[in-house]
Enzyme design. Structure first.
Site, PDB file in Angstrom:
ATOM      1  N   HIS A 164     -28.880  43.768 -30.039  1.00 13.67           N
ATOM      2  CA  HIS A 164     -29.535  42.467 -29.857  1.00 13.67           C
ATOM      3  C   HIS A 164     -29.187  41.848 -28.517  1.00 13.67           C
ATOM      4  O   HIS A 164     -28.274  42.293 -27.806  1.00 13.67           O
ATOM      5  CB  HIS A 164     -29.148  41.518 -31.002  1.00 13.67           C
ATOM      6  CG  HIS A 164     -27.690  41.161 -31.053  1.00 13.67           C
ATOM      7  ND1 HIS A 164     -27.118  40.184 -30.265  1.00 13.67           N
ATOM      8  CD2 HIS A 164     -26.674  41.651 -31.816  1.00 13.67           C
ATOM      9  CE1 HIS A 164     -25.825  40.085 -30.535  1.00 13.67           C
ATOM     10  NE2 HIS A 164     -25.529  40.969 -31.477  1.00 13.67           N
ATOM     11  N   CYS A 180     -21.746  44.707 -33.641  1.00 13.43           N
ATOM     12  CA  CYS A 180     -23.092  44.885 -33.108  1.00 13.43           C
ATOM     13  C   CYS A 180     -23.046  45.161 -31.609  1.00 13.43           C
ATOM     14  O   CYS A 180     -22.039  44.949 -30.943  1.00 13.43           O
ATOM     15  CB  CYS A 180     -23.936  43.657 -33.401  1.00 13.43           C
ATOM     16  SG  CYS A 180     -24.340  43.476 -35.154  1.00 13.43           S
TER      17      CYS A 180
END
Length: 204
Positions: A164, A180
């Site tokens: 992301h 992440c």
């Protein structure tokens, strides 16, 4: 997919790892395909890199060092680079931020969903550690998932890990996330356009 925390704890499956609470993931709501966030859809695309981003972490085409098939995303967590493998022995290389100690992982997944300006829903483990966080944050420039998110799935199930964007470009090239993979918005927007649903993702 076998995941290992950077503390050398090995787990036979992702489900075991998540159930044990070793890796929190980033959370975030996702549909089953490509869509825009209902909370924020009007933001402009990023048009350049932040001035503070070191040159080595800016997007460039390189000789492919991964040995994977074209179309595969390969993330080298030690060097803090993401490679999108191209034909003819080339790859597009992007700088990334990765999981901090105790939250790193390795293994394989697929891009199971994609979203523009995604909403952020902190996972339960993160809320236990930081109860002051909101239960949900609408997508937008202040959202920690940034301008785009690729949701990593295994066996058709969301792993809670994402590739992301970020509103903290200073974290690129560092190990600071909850597992992440972070990219500056300028790069995650580029990757988002290049990568289809179902693309293979390898984290090393």
């Amino acid at each position: 997919m076998t995941l290992r925390s950077v503390r050398s704890q090995s787990f036979s499956t992702l489900a075991v790892c998540l159930a044990a609470g070793a890796l929190a993931g980033c959370g975030g709501a996702a549909g089953t395909g490509t869509s825009s966030s209902g909370g924020y859809v009007a933001a402009a695309m990023a048009t350049s890199y932040p001035d503070t981003l070191p040159v080595q972490y800016r997007r460039q085409e390189v000789t492919d060092p991964t040995g994977e098939a074209p179309g595969t995303i390969v993330i080298n967590t030690s060097d803090k680079f993401l490679y999108l493998v191209e034909p003819d022995g080339k790859a597009m290389r992007y700088g990334v931020g990765v999981g901090r100690e105790g939250f790193g992982w390795t293994g394989e997944a697929k891009v199971g969903a994609k979203q523009e300006w995604p909403d952020w829903v902190p996972p339960a483990e993160m809320l236990q550690r930081r109860p002051e966080l909101p239960l949900r944050m609408a997508g937008g420039p202040e959202n920690p998932l940034g301008a785009r998110a690729l949701y990593l799935h295994r066996d058709g199930k969301d792993t809670l890990f994402r590739i992301h964007g970020t509103n903290e470009p200073k974290t690129i090239g560092q190990a600071m996330s909850s597992g992440c993979i972070r990219m500056v918005n300028f790069d995650v927007e580029d990757l988002y356009q290049r990568v289809p649903l179902g693309a293979k993702v390898v984290v090393r």
